[in-house]
Each structure stands twice: as structure tokens, then as C-alpha cells.
Design a protein around this motif. Structure first.
Motif, PDB file in Angstrom:
ATOM      1  N   ASP A  95       0.893  -1.292   0.168  1.00  0.00           N
ATOM      2  CA  ASP A  95      -0.103   0.152   0.089  1.00  0.00           C
ATOM      3  C   ASP A  95       0.979   1.298   0.012  1.00  0.00           C
ATOM      4  O   ASP A  95       0.430   2.364  -0.158  1.00  0.00           O
ATOM      5  N   LYS A  96       2.196   1.004   0.834  1.00  0.00           N
ATOM      6  CA  LYS A  96       2.884   2.352   0.796  1.00  0.00           C
ATOM      7  C   LYS A  96       4.391   1.747   0.594  1.00  0.00           C
ATOM      8  O   LYS A  96       4.599   0.641   1.126  1.00  0.00           O
ATOM      9  N   VAL A  97       5.245   2.779   0.421  1.00  0.00           N
ATOM     10  CA  VAL A  97       6.743   2.236   0.262  1.00  0.00           C
ATOM     11  C   VAL A  97       7.446   3.148   0.953  1.00  0.00           C
ATOM     12  O   VAL A  97       7.283   4.744   0.666  1.00  0.00           O
ATOM     13  N   LEU A  98       8.329   2.963   1.510  1.00  0.00           N
ATOM     14  CA  LEU A  98       9.380   3.719   2.357  1.00  0.00           C
ATOM     15  C   LEU A  98      10.429   3.922   1.564  1.00  0.00           C
ATOM     16  O   LEU A  98      11.175   2.759   0.979  1.00  0.00           O
ATOM     17  N   ILE A  99      11.311   4.875   1.118  1.00  0.00           N
ATOM     18  CA  ILE A  99      12.224   5.008   0.660  1.00  0.00           C
ATOM     19  C   ILE A  99      13.326   5.647   1.393  1.00  0.00           C
ATOM     20  O   ILE A  99      13.336   6.907   1.844  1.00  0.00           O
ATOM     21  N   GLY A 100      14.449   5.095   1.810  1.00  0.00           N
ATOM     22  CA  GLY A 100      15.207   5.601   2.508  1.00  0.00           C
ATOM     23  C   GLY A 100      16.728   5.313   2.087  1.00  0.00           C
ATOM     24  O   GLY A 100      17.236   4.727   1.145  1.00  0.00           O
ATOM     25  N   LEU A 101      17.949   6.073   2.809  1.00  0.00           N
ATOM     26  CA  LEU A 101      19.376   5.884   2.295  1.00  0.00           C
ATOM     27  C   LEU A 101      19.680   4.937   3.302  1.00  0.00           C
ATOM     28  O   LEU A 101      19.506   4.637   4.293  1.00  0.00           O
ATOM     29  N   GLY A 102      21.053   4.437   2.752  1.00  0.00           N
ATOM     30  CA  GLY A 102      21.842   3.244   3.572  1.00  0.00           C
ATOM     31  C   GLY A 102      22.817   4.067   4.519  1.00  0.00           C
ATOM     32  O   GLY A 102      23.336   3.220   5.236  1.00  0.00           O
ATOM     33  N   GLY A 103      23.022   5.326   4.753  1.00  0.00           N
ATOM     34  CA  GLY A 103      23.839   5.770   5.583  1.00  0.00           C
ATOM     35  C   GLY A 103      23.287   6.622   6.680  1.00  0.00           C
ATOM     36  O   GLY A 103      24.155   7.510   7.473  1.00  0.00           O
ATOM     37  N   GLN A 104      22.136   6.748   7.005  1.00  0.00           N
ATOM     38  CA  GLN A 104      21.196   7.459   8.058  1.00  0.00           C
ATOM     39  C   GLN A 104      21.364   6.919   9.533  1.00  0.00           C
ATOM     40  O   GLN A 104      20.690   6.358  10.054  1.00  0.00           O
ATOM     41  N   LEU A 105      22.777   6.965  10.039  1.00  0.00           N
ATOM     42  CA  LEU A 105      23.039   6.320  11.306  1.00  0.00           C
ATOM     43  C   LEU A 105      22.284   6.644  12.525  1.00  0.00           C
ATOM     44  O   LEU A 105      22.148   6.078  13.654  1.00  0.00           O
ATOM     45  N   LEU A 106      21.857   7.882  12.221  1.00  0.00           N
ATOM     46  CA  LEU A 106      21.177   8.408  13.682  1.00  0.00           C
ATOM     47  C   LEU A 106      19.716   8.117  13.588  1.00  0.00           C
ATOM     48  O   LEU A 106      19.130   8.347  14.679  1.00  0.00           O
ATOM     49  N   LEU A 107      19.179   7.670  12.539  1.00  0.00           N
ATOM     50  CA  LEU A 107      17.753   7.230  12.521  1.00  0.00           C
ATOM     51  C   LEU A 107      17.694   6.109  13.273  1.00  0.00           C
ATOM     52  O   LEU A 107      18.417   4.913  13.171  1.00  0.00           O
ATOM     53  N   ILE A 108      16.489   5.847  13.858  1.00  0.00           N
ATOM     54  CA  ILE A 108      16.018   4.775  14.841  1.00  0.00           C
ATOM     55  C   ILE A 108      14.892   4.376  14.565  1.00  0.00           C
ATOM     56  O   ILE A 108      14.048   5.010  13.706  1.00  0.00           O
ATOM     57  N   ALA A 109      14.301   3.193  14.857  1.00  0.00           N
ATOM     58  CA  ALA A 109      13.221   2.579  14.443  1.00  0.00           C
ATOM     59  C   ALA A 109      11.963   3.456  14.780  1.00  0.00           C
ATOM     60  O   ALA A 109      10.998   3.620  14.034  1.00  0.00           O
ATOM     61  N   HIS A 110      11.993   4.231  16.296  1.00  0.00           N
ATOM     62  CA  HIS A 110      11.000   4.930  16.496  1.00  0.00           C
ATOM     63  C   HIS A 110      10.963   6.200  15.701  1.00  0.00           C
ATOM     64  O   HIS A 110       9.628   6.673  15.427  1.00  0.00           O
ATOM     65  N   ASP A 111      11.693   6.562  14.969  1.00  0.00           N
ATOM     66  CA  ASP A 111      11.788   7.747  14.014  1.00  0.00           C
ATOM     67  C   ASP A 111      10.728   7.537  12.759  1.00  0.00           C
ATOM     68  O   ASP A 111      10.199   8.046  12.259  1.00  0.00           O
ATOM     69  N   ILE A 112      11.213   6.097  12.351  1.00  0.00           N
ATOM     70  CA  ILE A 112      10.576   5.562  10.957  1.00  0.00           C
ATOM     71  C   ILE A 112       8.939   5.491  11.562  1.00  0.00           C
ATOM     72  O   ILE A 112       8.176   5.852  10.473  1.00  0.00           O
TER      73      ILE A 112
END
Length: 202
Positions: A95-112
Motif C-alpha cells: 500500500d505504501k513504500v518507504l524510500i530510505g538511504l543506506g547511511g542514516q545512522l542517527l535514524l532509529i526505528a521509533h523515528d520511522i
């Protein structure tokens, strides 16, 4: 959220990092790309698709046993937009697609999960883009109804040009995490990461 497919862009030449492919650098006891896969897998129960290109064999080896699907972008040297298009074609019927980068190391699951919640509470027919201090970030959420539109221009497929040309199809969500705007893509950023000071240079 099994109706979400995450596309992680891992095909680039990593030029800003110098001679090393940033995705294959060690972060704690795993490689950077594996760290990002773990983050997205923890955020959603949906499928994860990794778009490979530069050093595809090595990247795929780093992902062995992770359960992700990999798809090779033969046109990776032509830029990120070709990897976005490659990933969208491989996304299946989510239904929906997340498009992300391979080097966003400050990103955590809670942010997504915060981004997905903001999308769900807004207009789900529009592309959702996180904004930190009014700066657009990643990942973005693409609804199924717009995927064909993003692939319609063979000269410039993907999201960046489309969302600027058609602002009526995009929406921004003010989110606080610096992870949305941080990509570890230079030796200086990687050194700051290892020193625990990455947030200080974002």
C-alpha cells in the motif's frame, strides 16, 4: 505494518567517502548497511528491498541471512534517481513504500514509526516527507497511487524532481529527530560517528 515495503538505496559510488564504500564500513560490530537494515526491520514488519549497484557482490554478502530482497540497478552510475526507480519497480503491491538511504545512522526505528504515523494521520494519497528545522529529509513515504507517476518520465524518474514540480502531491511533516537529515557520507562524518559526536556536526 505489513503493508509497508521499505526500499533502501545502497547502489551509489560513495564518492564523498573517498576510496571506501561507506556502506561496508564497520559500525560497532556490524557493517553500516546491515545496521540500516536492522533499523528498518525493527520499524515495520513489512518487506525490505535493498537496491544494489556499486560493489553489489560485497553489499549482498553483508546482507546474507538478513532476509531482505536485493535488486541490482544496472544503471547505478547514472545517479540515485535510477535506484529509486529500480526500487519502486521491485516494491510489489504494498500500500505504501518507504524510500530510505543506506547511511542514516542517527535514524532509529521509533523515528520511522513516527513518520509512518504522521503519514497515516494526513492525506494518504500524497507523498510524505519529513522536515527537521524546515529542511527536507529522508526516508519518504510514497503511496501506491503515485508510484506510476514517479516512473512516468524515463529521463528523470524518482521523487525529488516530481515533488518539486508537483507540490500538490507532497506533504511535509515537522519531526524533531536529526536522523532524518543526517547521512554519514564523508570521512569526517564517520570519524564523528565513531567518536560519538555525529549530532554535533549535523
Amino acid at each position: 505494518m505489513p503493508d509497508v515495503t521499505a526500499i533502501i538505496l545502497a547502489a551509489g559510488l560513495s564518492r564523498r567517502m573517498g576510496e571506501r564504500n561507506k556502506l561496508l564500513l564497520p559500525v560497532s560490530d556490524i557493517l553500516m548497511i546491515r545496521h540500516m537494515i536492522d533499523t528498518y526491520s525493527a520499524a515495520t514488519a513489512g518487506r525490505v528491498v535493498v537496491v544494489t549497484g556499486h560493489q553489489a557482490t560485497e553489499v549482498e554478502a553483508a546482507l546474507a541471512g538478513s532476509g531482505v530482497k536485493t535488486v541490482f540497478n544496472a544503471n547505478y552510475a547514472q545517479g540515485q534517481r535510477t535506484s529509486v526507480a529500480c526500487g519502486l519497480r521491485a516494491a510489489g503491491d504494498a500500500d505504501k513504500v518507504l524510500i530510505g538511504l543506506g547511511g542514516q545512522l542517527l535514524l532509529i526505528a521509533h523515528d520511522i514509526r513516527d513518520l509512518l504515523a504522521a503519514y497515516a494521520a494526513a492525506d494518504t494519497s500524497r507523498i510524505s516527507i519529513p522536515a527537521v528545522d524546515q529542511q527536507r529529509g529522508n526516508p519518504i513515504v510514497v503511496p501506491t497511487n503515485l508510484r506510476a507517476r514517479l516512473l512516468a518520465d524515463p529521463r528523470s524518474p524518482g521523487c525529488k524532481k516530481f515533488t518539486r514540480a508537483h507540490p500538490e502531491h507532497a506533504q511535509f511533516h515537522a519531526l524533531a529527530s536529526p536522523g532524518f537529515n543526517t547521512d554519514v557520507d564523508t570521512p569526517e562524518a564517520f570519524a564523528a560517528l565513531k567518536a560519538g559526536k555525529l549530532e554535533e556536526i549535523t
